[in-house]
Scaffold this motif. Structure first.
Motif, PDB file in Angstrom:
ATOM      1  N   ILE A 300       0.839  -1.201   0.000  1.00 14.59           N
ATOM      2  CA  ILE A 300       0.000   0.000   0.000  1.00 14.59           C
ATOM      3  C   ILE A 300       0.874   1.251   0.000  1.00 14.59           C
ATOM      4  O   ILE A 300       1.785   1.378   0.810  1.00 14.59           O
ATOM      5  CB  ILE A 300      -0.915   0.007   1.240  1.00 14.59           C
ATOM      6  N   LYS A 302       1.300   4.134   1.273  1.00 16.03           N
ATOM      7  CA  LYS A 302       0.888   4.964   2.415  1.00 16.03           C
ATOM      8  C   LYS A 302       2.139   5.269   3.214  1.00 16.03           C
ATOM      9  O   LYS A 302       2.742   4.374   3.813  1.00 16.03           O
ATOM     10  CB  LYS A 302      -0.142   4.215   3.274  1.00 16.03           C
TER      11      LYS A 302
ATOM     12  N   SER B 247      -7.655   2.781  -7.512  1.00 15.70           N
ATOM     13  CA  SER B 247      -7.128   1.459  -7.168  1.00 15.70           C
ATOM     14  C   SER B 247      -8.129   0.705  -6.298  1.00 15.70           C
ATOM     15  O   SER B 247      -9.058   1.289  -5.748  1.00 15.70           O
ATOM     16  CB  SER B 247      -5.807   1.614  -6.424  1.00 15.70           C
ATOM     17  N   ARG B 250      -9.871   1.880  -2.652  1.00 14.35           N
ATOM     18  CA  ARG B 250      -9.630   3.270  -2.219  1.00 14.35           C
ATOM     19  C   ARG B 250     -10.976   3.937  -1.899  1.00 14.35           C
ATOM     20  O   ARG B 250     -11.044   4.795  -1.029  1.00 14.35           O
ATOM     21  CB  ARG B 250      -8.877   4.045  -3.324  1.00 14.35           C
ATOM     22  N   ILE B 300      -8.963   1.352   2.098  1.00 11.66           N
ATOM     23  CA  ILE B 300      -7.619   1.660   2.597  1.00 11.66           C
ATOM     24  C   ILE B 300      -7.649   2.946   3.425  1.00 11.66           C
ATOM     25  O   ILE B 300      -8.188   3.957   2.992  1.00 11.66           O
ATOM     26  CB  ILE B 300      -6.648   1.835   1.418  1.00 11.66           C
ATOM     27  N   LYS B 302      -6.231   5.724   3.979  1.00  9.72           N
ATOM     28  CA  LYS B 302      -5.236   6.654   3.421  1.00  9.72           C
ATOM     29  C   LYS B 302      -5.952   7.955   3.147  1.00  9.72           C
ATOM     30  O   LYS B 302      -6.821   8.021   2.278  1.00  9.72           O
ATOM     31  CB  LYS B 302      -4.638   6.072   2.132  1.00  9.72           C
ATOM     32  N   SER B 492      -3.899   3.161 -10.940  1.00 10.06           N
ATOM     33  CA  SER B 492      -4.864   4.252 -10.892  1.00 10.06           C
ATOM     34  C   SER B 492      -4.848   4.938 -12.267  1.00 10.06           C
ATOM     35  O   SER B 492      -3.785   5.316 -12.746  1.00 10.06           O
ATOM     36  CB  SER B 492      -4.425   5.221  -9.791  1.00 10.06           C
ATOM     37  N   THR B 544      -0.251   2.351  -8.701  1.00  9.09           N
ATOM     38  CA  THR B 544      -1.228   1.880  -7.734  1.00  9.09           C
ATOM     39  C   THR B 544      -1.392   2.902  -6.603  1.00  9.09           C
ATOM     40  O   THR B 544      -0.396   3.372  -6.050  1.00  9.09           O
ATOM     41  CB  THR B 544      -0.749   0.537  -7.141  1.00  9.09           C
ATOM     42  N   GLN B 545      -2.655   3.218  -6.291  1.00 14.10           N
ATOM     43  CA  GLN B 545      -2.987   4.155  -5.207  1.00 14.10           C
ATOM     44  C   GLN B 545      -2.416   5.555  -5.398  1.00 14.10           C
ATOM     45  O   GLN B 545      -2.166   6.270  -4.434  1.00 14.10           O
ATOM     46  CB  GLN B 545      -2.557   3.589  -3.839  1.00 14.10           C
ATOM     47  N   GLU B 547      -4.094   8.004  -6.820  1.00 13.22           N
ATOM     48  CA  GLU B 547      -5.265   8.741  -7.301  1.00 13.22           C
ATOM     49  C   GLU B 547      -4.992  10.249  -7.345  1.00 13.22           C
ATOM     50  O   GLU B 547      -5.324  10.917  -8.331  1.00 13.22           O
ATOM     51  CB  GLU B 547      -6.483   8.473  -6.405  1.00 13.22           C
TER      52      GLU B 547
END
Lengths: 571, 571
Positions: A300, A302, B247, B250, B300, B302, B492, B544-545, B547
């Protein structure tokens, strides 16, 4: 009787392991019937006073500071821990891969970097780190308890090892696991059985049991294990350690070998184990700060959140409210666990926090769903790996000799999941649906505690036993009822040590109305003399992906317990 | 021939839908052979000039500002969009649930809140939002294109709807989908076929095709769809819209109905569709700011990252480097897509950015892995849902009458995946292993572009067609080769409109060496007259992730294209 081929392979590999130990590090071992061996490293004479000082430094932050300032060189720190790890090995059989030269060469390289550049190589500069036997290191075998994997030399480092190297760490030993990884104990045909240094009649737990025993012996300042149903937390509880089971995909698993590979319904996760929370925090933060998502596509994205670590979503940590799960309604914990929870409540209330009861919610349903998922291949994964060498699939963790009498013929899990059979992909999807519904239901149940806390927030964390008992005799650990909840719900969870079994305080409880046959068996197993002196730990269960907050709350708990113990004279 | 029970149910439900339209909103429709109907709302006389002004406001930020200042009331904005949505319905058959009274009552409630408190109800105060027919709304049916689901009234809101309500939005219509959701077009037995407002001979794409048609008609300022293989991006490309495929996990999917429920290997995700990037950003940010992980356990944890939105990991966005995938090596795009990519390159280079080539990497392997996963239940999920009512499983999206001649007998996907059969859980795990290896390989391939960019970073995003062609005649959309990559790799990804097919510019290309029979069929399908005037969009593929970064980069691209078009006079 002829020795079969796989047995010969094991014998040769075990012999090679023995030969990888420098002869001068072989000690005079105490007799086998000496149960507690935690004092042997200080008494055996192999470690110098300075080496003992180094290895007794449980605060990883302090250790790193000395490494960063070159007060201690990486070479001497690595040597000291290596010697102590080898002592641990001789007493508990906790290691698999031993590679003294490689690790010492690496430590010298780091000393050289610091000397010539004046800069450390990274946030873990010079720190020896032990690894569960899953984390592939280029050029070394990764056997993971399977005979067929002897001779499989890794072509590249696992992502974790790559990052540890970039952070300046010194991977220095790998540690033992059970065959298949899916046991809460540690025994396999290649490297044999690992025992608990607090009481060698007991298991150190599993599957990260090698780390558990090694760290309890202080043979490593920081270890890395994995957890799919309790494999970090069970050995941490049984061996008096701190750990963090992070949420799925927070830390990089890519390139590590595993059991049930491709099973992604309940992902195995990796996490640190240590004798201090500082070790847990430093490791977690260093790995996240390395931006592991650029190396492992599943991690992830993060960043480490200081805001979450400052507990901004938990009232700044000023007045936390914990929900204690005294009993999960499946198996009732042994008396020392109850005393640990009372200590927790007294200590935290004394520190100004609140402690209320947590009502268990659909605990057995969640457990059944998880165990059914793990068994969805009908055992194919294990059979295939064993079949490659002809080694038998281990059916019990109980030793043939010296076995305790109380082993359960049929643990509750077998009754719940039924006979092994192949499930279809469609059936697996239905289990996922069920799991999603359970997660939503459990989340709503948690959120609903806002009515009872008085803080304006739902409870900040759940406190529970990690296991219903302290370490038990080999072959008797069948409880993952308290730990599996967190894997299924993906709750970020720590384990911290609270106390030790004290036969004068922890008297047996009278029989209660038993939930099931396993609950009854566990009740009957308790014997305050047998368990005396074993560590007792608890779990702190936070929300999904709340690693920072769980670390911060565990630090608060740890501090409160230390103050409470100092004031009351308890240990 | 007797009408069967399921057909009667469909007819009754369709009649009920018709009756849910206020009579005064029924317009005089243009003849069926009028292909482009995007101008009808301005010409039909149903909407007042003010209502046209409201519904022509594509910038969602501007719309929200007028709602926040009460310059426009939610009641009049909702009424205006509702009228236009009903016009769209009569021309394209884009809606499923129509609930005028409920939505208008809600809008009045919001106006009252603003009037009495002086405060908005939330970041989406008063904004009507359309929803794909998966997002359950308490008290309404959720049919999702299955006859058997007629009469299933939701007992509670899906989490998304709960959050939209808390944000002050006005869910006001639900939109059409294909049976099973697993088609790139939009047709089912209950609500029938949705057509493309730019050319009704063409499909609007799918599975979020109802939203595509509705938004292209400006019958909604903001829509929400889902994407498991391209279902947000295909209709956005075919209908000239902006979208974001976020992703996995999210944004909160909990409580929405779905196809292949429990299939978690490649998760369906929800995302916004709009006529402006401001709509995409505002929606995404509002949902994340609501801390959806407290309602949906899978989301997630986040927070919205301004740091990532400022492109701090992309050199602050000052000089981005894009990798263009002109051709994925599976099917070659039609000429208008090539021209769109040239426009992109010219526009972005003119704005000071860099554009290099992206080398496709194991594209077909990735596609095959995904499609095999989707088919792992051997079709059980679909058969069970159809079996409940007796409706047949739809085998082709091609209409019986008015069908184009070029339908493929056997699209490439069937050749790749083979005959439907049940895969075991163990086989699914092996597909996961393969997928993990592919993700790692693709990530490393991406990271390796650092050698070619000259920015010190790997390419910041990949630019590619979303589909190899603009909208095609009904029954002919078999390409999800460009979109599925992002679902499989969990990248994403946004889609943004670039241009329109121009038969004077987009001449057919000569035949190339065809990759496969589908590539050949697609080549032969191109006919510049047939496609003239259809929108052409591209994908921007981020990590990924990412956004926030994908939104920011798409804003930069959109601005650069607008400047470029203004300077060059192109459209």
């Amino acid at each position: 009787m002829m020795t079969s081929d796989w047995q010969e392979k094991c014998a040769r590999r075990k012999q090679a392991q023995l030969e990888s130990i420098p002869k001068e590090w072989i000690i005079q071992c105490p007799p086998d019937d000496q149960l507690c061996v935690t004092n042997v490293p200080t008494q055996c004479g192999l470690l110098s006073p300075r080496e003992l000082e180094i290895t007794n430094t449980v605060d990883v932050e302090a250790l790193l500071r000395k490494l960063q300032t070159a007060e201690w060189s990486s070479f001497e720190v690595t040597t000291a821990f290596y010697k102590r790890a080898i002592v641990a090995q001789q007493l508990t059989n906790c290691l698999t891969e031993i590679f003294v030269e490689k690790a010492l060469a690496r430590s010298k390289e780091l000393d050289e970097i610091l000397k010539t550049t004046g800069k450390t190589a990274g946030p873990l500069h010079g720190l020896p780190i032990s690894l569960k036997d899953q984390f592939a290191i280029k050029g070394l075998e990764t056997i993971m308890g399977y005979v067929a994997w002897i001779g499989r030399y890794a072509e590249c480092d696992s992502v974790l090892v790559e990052i540890l190297n970039e952070c300046g760490a010194v991977p220095f030993v790998r540690t033992n696991v059970p065959q298949t990884l899916m046991w809460g104990e540690t025994h396999n045909h290649v490297f044999g059985r690992t025992v608990n240094p607090f009481n060698r009649y007991m298991t150190p737990g599993g599957s990260t049991g090698g780390e558990g025993a090694l760290l309890a012996m202080r043979g490593s300042p920081l270890g890395v294990g994995t957890d799919i149903g309790g494999s970090l937390r069970i050995p941490s509880a049984f061996c008096g350690l701190y750990t963090l089971r992070p949420s799925y995909e927070r830390l990089p698993y890519c390139g590590a070998v595993n059991a049930l590979e491709g099973q992604e319904s309940i992902s195995s996760v990796l996490g640190p184990m240590a004798n201090s929370m500082s070790g847990v925090k430093i490791f977690t933060r260093a790995i996240i700060d390395s931006r592991p998502w650029n190396k492992d596509p599943l991690v992830i994205r993060k960043e480490w959140s200081e805001k979450e670590y400052r507990l901004e979503f938990h009232g700044g940590g000023k007045q936390l409210c914990f929900g204690i799960m005294r009993d999960n309604g499946v198996v009732k914990p042994h008396p020392p666990l109850h005393r640990a929870m009372v200590m927790f409540k007294d200590a935290l209330e004394a520190a100004g926090h609140k402690v209320i009861d947590w009502e268990p919610h659909r605990h057995l349903e969640i457990y059944k769903n998880s165990e059914t998922i793990f068994a969805a291949d009908g055992g194919d994964d294990y059979r295939i790996q064993c079949g490659l060498s002809g080694e038998p699939l281990i059916q019990t963790m109980s030793p043939k000799e010296d076995a305790h009498e109380s082993a359960l013929d049929e643990p509750l899990v077998k009754t719940l999941v039924g006979k092994p059979h192949h499930r279809s992909a469609y059936e697996l999807w239905q289990l996922h649906k069920e799991k999603r519904e359970l997660r939503k239901s459990h989340l709503d149940h948690w959120e609903a505690t806002v009515k009872r806390t008085g803080t304006g927030r739902p409870i900040d964390a759940i406190i529970s036993p990690a296991v219903a008992y302290p370490a038990v005799p080999h072959g008797l650990n069948t409880d993952s009822f308290y730990t599996t909840l967190c894997n299924a719900m993906d709750y970020s969870t720590s384990v911290f040590p609270v106390t030790f079994v004290d036969s004068s305080l922890d008297k047996p409880h009278p029989p209660h109305e038993f939930y099931n046959h396993e609950d009854e068996a566990i009740h009957q197993l308790y014997d305050s003399k047998l368990f005396d002196g074993c560590p007792v730990g608890l779990q702190l269960i936070g929300r999904t992906q709340e690693e920072e907050a769980v670390i911060a709350m565990t630090e608060i708990v740890d501090e409160a317990l230390k103050i409470y113990k100092a004031k009351t004279g308890r240990r």
